[in-house]
Design a protein around this motif. Structure first.
Motif, short mmCIF file in Angstrom:
data_model
loop_
_atom_site.label_atom_id
_atom_site.label_comp_id
_atom_site.label_asym_id
_atom_site.label_seq_id
_atom_site.Cartn_x
_atom_site.Cartn_y
_atom_site.Cartn_z
N ASN A 161 47.57 40.48 41.46
CA ASN A 161 47.38 39.11 41.91
C ASN A 161 45.72 38.67 42.29
OD1 ASN A 161 49.82 38.38 41.01
ND2 ASN A 161 50.78 38.54 42.81
N ASP A 162 45.25 39.86 42.69
CA ASP A 162 43.91 39.64 43.32
C ASP A 162 42.83 39.70 42.02
OD1 ASP A 162 44.82 39.64 45.79
OD2 ASP A 162 45.12 41.77 46.07
N ALA A 163 43.19 40.08 41.02
CA ALA A 163 42.30 40.04 40.03
C ALA A 163 41.07 39.04 39.77
CB ALA A 163 42.82 40.03 38.46
N LYS A 164 41.59 37.68 40.07
CA LYS A 164 40.62 36.47 40.06
C LYS A 164 39.72 36.73 41.09
CE LYS A 164 40.56 31.48 39.77
NZ LYS A 164 41.50 30.15 39.53
N SER A 165 39.91 36.89 42.27
CA SER A 165 38.99 37.17 43.37
C SER A 165 38.17 38.21 43.18
CB SER A 165 39.85 37.18 44.69
OG SER A 165 40.22 35.95 45.20
N LEU A 166 38.91 39.30 42.84
CA LEU A 166 38.11 40.62 42.45
C LEU A 166 36.95 40.17 41.46
CD1 LEU A 166 37.23 43.63 42.76
CD2 LEU A 166 39.08 44.13 41.06
N TYR A 167 37.19 39.79 40.14
CA TYR A 167 36.30 39.41 39.25
C TYR A 167 35.11 38.34 39.69
CZ TYR A 167 34.29 37.38 35.30
OH TYR A 167 33.36 36.91 34.22
N LYS A 168 35.42 37.41 40.47
CA LYS A 168 34.81 36.66 40.91
C LYS A 168 33.51 37.20 41.97
CE LYS A 168 34.74 32.91 44.66
NZ LYS A 168 35.53 31.90 45.65
N TYR A 169 34.00 38.09 42.67
CA TYR A 169 32.94 38.87 43.10
C TYR A 169 32.14 39.98 42.67
CZ TYR A 169 34.22 35.86 46.87
OH TYR A 169 34.52 34.65 47.66
#
Length: 188
Positions: free
Chosen positions: A19-27
């Motif tokens: 579920n952290d994929a969106k935040s990981l991709y953002k940075y």
């Protein structure tokens, strides 16, 4: 050993989840992040999800979660002498690696986080020496090591990075004795 959640004044360290994929991709898509550390910028949220599954799910690898927002903004990890990582480690040694999103550079969050990982290494896991390495030109990473008490150990030239280019890598080390002797550690 199961990953536990740890905290500092401003961040939580917890296992990554898909579920952290969106935040990981953002940075992790920012070219200034991965390239200086030797890995390619992420190109999609799906790639970030795959990285979480295949790389960031490793033992002792943690999402750096800003308490204020609950958002993962970077990653830290403790690696052991398994031949995958850079430092020439012996029994009782570990290596710490880290990165944080560009908007959070220069705010002292990674030194704060590394101090917590050092406590985990020395007080909880029984590690005797912790290594940290950085490629030539990665002055921000070197400054984190300086702030946390690491001492220069050696330089290796002609290292092939995970990106396939040739680099010079500098290694620093911190012993349990030196860590125990540091007065007024920042984040205990």
């Amino acid at each position: 050993m199961e990953l536990s959640t740890m905290e500092t004044t401003r961040v939580l360290l917890r296992p990554w989840n898909e579920n952290d994929a969106k935040s990981l991709y953002k940075y992790a898509q920012h070219p200034a992040i991965g390239s200086i550390a030797g890995w390619p910028p992420h190109t999609s949220e799906e790639e970030s999800r795959k990285v979480i599954r295949e790389i960031l799910s490793a033992p002792e690898t943690y999402a750096v979660v800003l308490k204020e927002s609950g958002e993962p903004i970077g990653s830290v990890g403790i690696m052991f002498g398994d031949g995958v990582h850079s430092a020439e480690m012996q029994e009782g040694d570990a290596e710490i690696g880290y990165w944080i999103g560009v908007p959070y550079w220069g705010k002292g969050l990674i030194p704060e986080t590394v101090e917590r990982l050092l406590k985990r290494c020395f007080d909880e896991l029984g590690i005797k020496r912790v290594w940290c390495g950085y490629y030539d030109g990665n002055d921000k990473s070197r400054r984190v090591m300086d702030k946390c008490g690491f001492m220069f150990h050696h330089t290796e030239e002609g290292k092939i990075s995970p990106l396939g280019d040739v680099r010079t890598e500098h290694f620093t080390i911190l012993t349990k004795e030196r860590w125990n002797g540091q007065k007024g550690r920042m984040y205990e």
